[in-house]
Write an enzyme that holds these catalytic residues in place. Sequence first.
Site, PDB file in Angstrom:
ATOM      1  N   GLY A   1       0.785  -1.234   0.000  1.00 55.18           N
ATOM      2  CA  GLY A   1       0.000   0.000   0.000  1.00 55.18           C
ATOM      3  C   GLY A   1       0.811   1.276   0.000  1.00 55.18           C
TER       4      GLY A   1
ATOM      5  N   ASN B   1       1.504   3.026  -2.564  1.00 53.54           N
ATOM      6  CA  ASN B   1       0.793   3.967  -3.451  1.00 53.54           C
ATOM      7  C   ASN B   1      -0.438   4.536  -2.752  1.00 53.54           C
ATOM      8  OD1 ASN B   1       2.016   4.199  -6.231  1.00 53.54           O
ATOM      9  ND2 ASN B   1       2.068   2.007  -5.941  1.00 53.54           N
TER      10      ASN B   1
ATOM     11  N   LEU C   1      -4.174  -6.700  -7.482  1.00 58.74           N
ATOM     12  CA  LEU C   1      -3.768  -7.797  -8.374  1.00 58.74           C
ATOM     13  C   LEU C   1      -4.917  -8.576  -9.007  1.00 58.74           C
ATOM     14  CD1 LEU C   1      -0.711  -9.162  -6.349  1.00 58.74           C
ATOM     15  CD2 LEU C   1      -0.729  -7.634  -8.329  1.00 58.74           C
TER      16      LEU C   1
ATOM     17  N   HIS D   1       0.781   1.319 -13.311  1.00 56.98           N
ATOM     18  CA  HIS D   1       1.524   0.115 -13.718  1.00 56.98           C
ATOM     19  C   HIS D   1       3.007   0.479 -13.801  1.00 56.98           C
ATOM     20  CE1 HIS D   1       2.233  -3.775 -15.589  1.00 56.98           C
ATOM     21  NE2 HIS D   1       3.031  -3.153 -16.431  1.00 56.98           N
TER      22      HIS D   1
HETATM   23  C1  GRF Z   1       4.410  -2.394  -6.855  1.00 53.21           C
HETATM   24  O1  GRF Z   1       5.078  -3.382  -7.612  1.00 53.21           O
HETATM   25  C2  GRF Z   1       3.994  -1.299  -7.772  1.00 53.21           C
HETATM   26  O2  GRF Z   1       4.923  -1.144  -8.817  1.00 53.21           O
HETATM   27  C3  GRF Z   1       2.684  -1.774  -8.316  1.00 53.21           C
HETATM   28  O3  GRF Z   1       2.078  -2.495  -7.250  1.00 53.21           O
HETATM   29  C4  GRF Z   1       3.112  -3.001  -6.379  1.00 53.21           C
HETATM   30  C5  GRF Z   1       2.841  -2.731  -4.930  1.00 53.21           C
HETATM   31  O4  GRF Z   1       2.646  -1.392  -4.732  1.00 53.21           O
HETATM   32  N1  GRF Z   1       1.876  -0.704  -8.764  1.00 53.21           N
HETATM   33  P1  GRF Z   1       2.091  -0.850  -3.298  1.00 53.21           P
HETATM   34  O5  GRF Z   1       3.305  -0.572  -2.446  1.00 53.21           O
HETATM   35  O6  GRF Z   1       1.226  -1.951  -2.707  1.00 53.21           O
HETATM   36  O7  GRF Z   1       1.335   0.392  -3.649  1.00 53.21           O
END
Ligand code: GRF
Length: 205
Positions: free
Chosen positions: A12, A14, A90, A109
Amino acid sequence: MKNIGIFISGGGSNLQAIIDAIAKGDITARISLVISSREGVYGLERARKHGIPYAVISRGDYKDSNSFGNAILELLEKRRVDLVVLAGYLNILPKAVVEKYKNRIINVHPSLIPAFCGKGYYGNRVHQAVLDYGVKVTGATVHFVDEGTDTGPIILQQSVEVLPEDDVNTLAERVLKVEHQLLPKALKLLVEDRILVDERRVIIR
Ligand code: GRF
């Protein structure tokens, strides 16, 4: 004020970048829901710490895509979500969700789409493919989500140089930093209704 629903499957970081952007006042919106595809991920801890309502909706708990989609839609409606962000999520969103939120779902992405994307390209697998191919430039993309995998109209892209000494971890870390800038930037544009979509082309006004 628009309600944002954020979907996660892992750490998380992002999600945290969006929480921070809102806290700083860069984005005027509220995160009204976090949905994780699985239990026990740190992203849920982040939601909990910030008092954001969260839920786990696992595809395996539903007999088919239709009932999975209904469970998601029910929760999005209950939390009055206007805009959806896939942040390291995912699962493939069921058609019913994509259709209801057409051009209101964005995904980040970790490559320059259309390179190194689509089925099976997620997380470090993307960066391994980049290194295996020997490209000199990779990056991050934020795009609208449509029925495909990483195929919706592209909103923002930012390139990242691949260094000779890079391994998957150093590259992933550098790309993730760019994601943390790009995703909030795209969400801000969406919240402020500054994105026009003309077929595959996205125009920022
Ligand atoms: C990372 O590989 C990022 O590149 C992709 O999702 C994965 C986990 O991201 N977007 P996060 O830290 O869970 O946001």
